[in-house]
Write an enzyme that holds these catalytic residues in place. Structure first.
Site, PDB file in Angstrom:
ATOM      1  N   GLU A  64      -2.205  -8.653   3.996  1.00 25.26           N
ATOM      2  CA  GLU A  64      -2.331  -9.164   5.367  1.00 25.26           C
ATOM      3  C   GLU A  64      -3.777  -9.284   5.824  1.00 25.26           C
ATOM      4  O   GLU A  64      -4.093 -10.054   6.743  1.00 25.26           O
ATOM      5  CB  GLU A  64      -1.530  -8.301   6.348  1.00 25.26           C
ATOM      6  CG  GLU A  64      -2.098  -6.920   6.638  1.00 25.26           C
ATOM      7  CD  GLU A  64      -1.648  -5.849   5.647  1.00 25.26           C
ATOM      8  OE1 GLU A  64      -1.767  -4.660   5.995  1.00 25.26           O
ATOM      9  OE2 GLU A  64      -1.200  -6.215   4.538  1.00 25.26           O
TER      10      GLU A  64
ATOM     11  N   HIS B 220      -3.735  -4.600   0.640  1.00 26.36           N
ATOM     12  CA  HIS B 220      -3.279  -5.084   1.941  1.00 26.36           C
ATOM     13  C   HIS B 220      -3.416  -6.599   2.002  1.00 26.36           C
ATOM     14  O   HIS B 220      -4.439  -7.114   2.454  1.00 26.36           O
ATOM     15  CB  HIS B 220      -4.084  -4.437   3.070  1.00 26.36           C
ATOM     16  CG  HIS B 220      -3.687  -3.035   3.376  1.00 26.36           C
ATOM     17  ND1 HIS B 220      -2.725  -2.707   4.305  1.00 26.36           N
ATOM     18  CD2 HIS B 220      -4.114  -1.860   2.849  1.00 26.36           C
ATOM     19  CE1 HIS B 220      -2.577  -1.383   4.345  1.00 26.36           C
ATOM     20  NE2 HIS B 220      -3.396  -0.850   3.472  1.00 26.36           N
TER      21      HIS B 220
ATOM     22  N   CYS C  68       0.834  -1.215   0.000  1.00 26.26           N
ATOM     23  CA  CYS C  68       0.000   0.000   0.000  1.00 26.26           C
ATOM     24  C   CYS C  68       0.867   1.264   0.000  1.00 26.26           C
ATOM     25  O   CYS C  68       1.445   1.616  -1.008  1.00 26.26           O
ATOM     26  CB  CYS C  68      -0.992  -0.028   1.154  1.00 26.26           C
ATOM     27  SG  CYS C  68      -2.365   1.139   0.920  1.00 26.26           S
TER      28      CYS C  68
END
Length: 233
Positions: A212, A210, A118
């Site tokens: 994650e 993102h 990001c």
């Protein structure tokens, strides 16, 4: 250069982010998202937050086996030559900007494996002379959407996919690509969603989303962290 034994977890440097909202610690803190840390750990890496401070960044990174540039607030527009600042630009921190840009350049110059996420993607683009669109007409915050990945790229090999759904939280995007960078994924609206640097000394991939957020349940997203740690070995 491999700095770890075959049995040790590769040490992954993750620049910390400033936070004023961690009241349990009594003071403002330097943090990294738990989901990000856990994704690196699942991949077999040893995540280590590093303090954003002035100094000899290449020397500081020399002890690490890889780098992960995480998300965060916006870069100051003057960093990429903008003469004004859009009202939507938020959480600018001069120390964070300086440090992240130095980390990006040092990792790329040394060939240290680098995954940028990001804001991290935007940092790399700016570090290599690129520019950003300060505010998208229709931003990608709180949005899960599909991206198309270029075949034959490090990104395709890491995710094992040509198309994947990604979790986004950004209102800015790449405008002009930095020197040597190539776009390796796009959203349906044309937004550049990933970057690579053909000919780079070391493994490097940057994604605008993102990973994650969904890595715990999506093998394609966890694959990015796995690929970073493999390269770091």
């Amino acid at each position: 250069m491999n700095r770890t034994s075959s049995s040790a977890r590769p040490l992954i440097a993750i620049p910390a982010r400033f936070s004023a909202t961690t009241s349990a610690l009594r003071y403002a803190a330097e943090v990294n998202a738990r989901a990000l840390i856990e994704a690196v750990w699942r991949a077999g890496g040893e995540p280590a937050s590093i303090h954003p401070a002035a100094g000899d960044v290449p020397a500081r990174l020399a002890r690490f086996d890889g780098v992960l540039l995480p998300g965060g607030g916006d870069l100051a527009p003057h960093r990429y030559g903008a003469g004004d600042t859009h009202a939507a630009v938020y959480d600018v921190d001069d120390l964070q900007d300086t440090f992240d840009l130095q980390v990006a350049r040092a990792a790329l110059d040394s060939g240290l494996p680098l995954l940028a996420v990001c804001r991290g993607l935007q940092v790399v683009n700016v570090a290599l002379g690129g520019t950003l669109e300060q505010h998208m007409d229709s931003d990608h915050r709180h949005l899960v959407h599909p991206v198309t990945i270029r075949r034959g790229t490090l990104l395709e090999r890491a995710t094992g996919a040509e198309k994947t759904d990604v979790s986004c939280y950004h209102h800015q995007r790449v405008d002009r690509l930095g020197e040597g960078l190539t776009a390796t994924a796009h959203a349906a609206d044309g937004t550049v969603e990933a970057l690579e640097l053909p000919g780079a000394q070391g493994w490097f991939t940057a994604v605008q989303w993102h990973p994650e957020d969904t890595a715990h349940e999506d093998r394609a997203q966890q694959g990015l962290f796995d690929a970073l740690v493999r390269a770091a070995r």
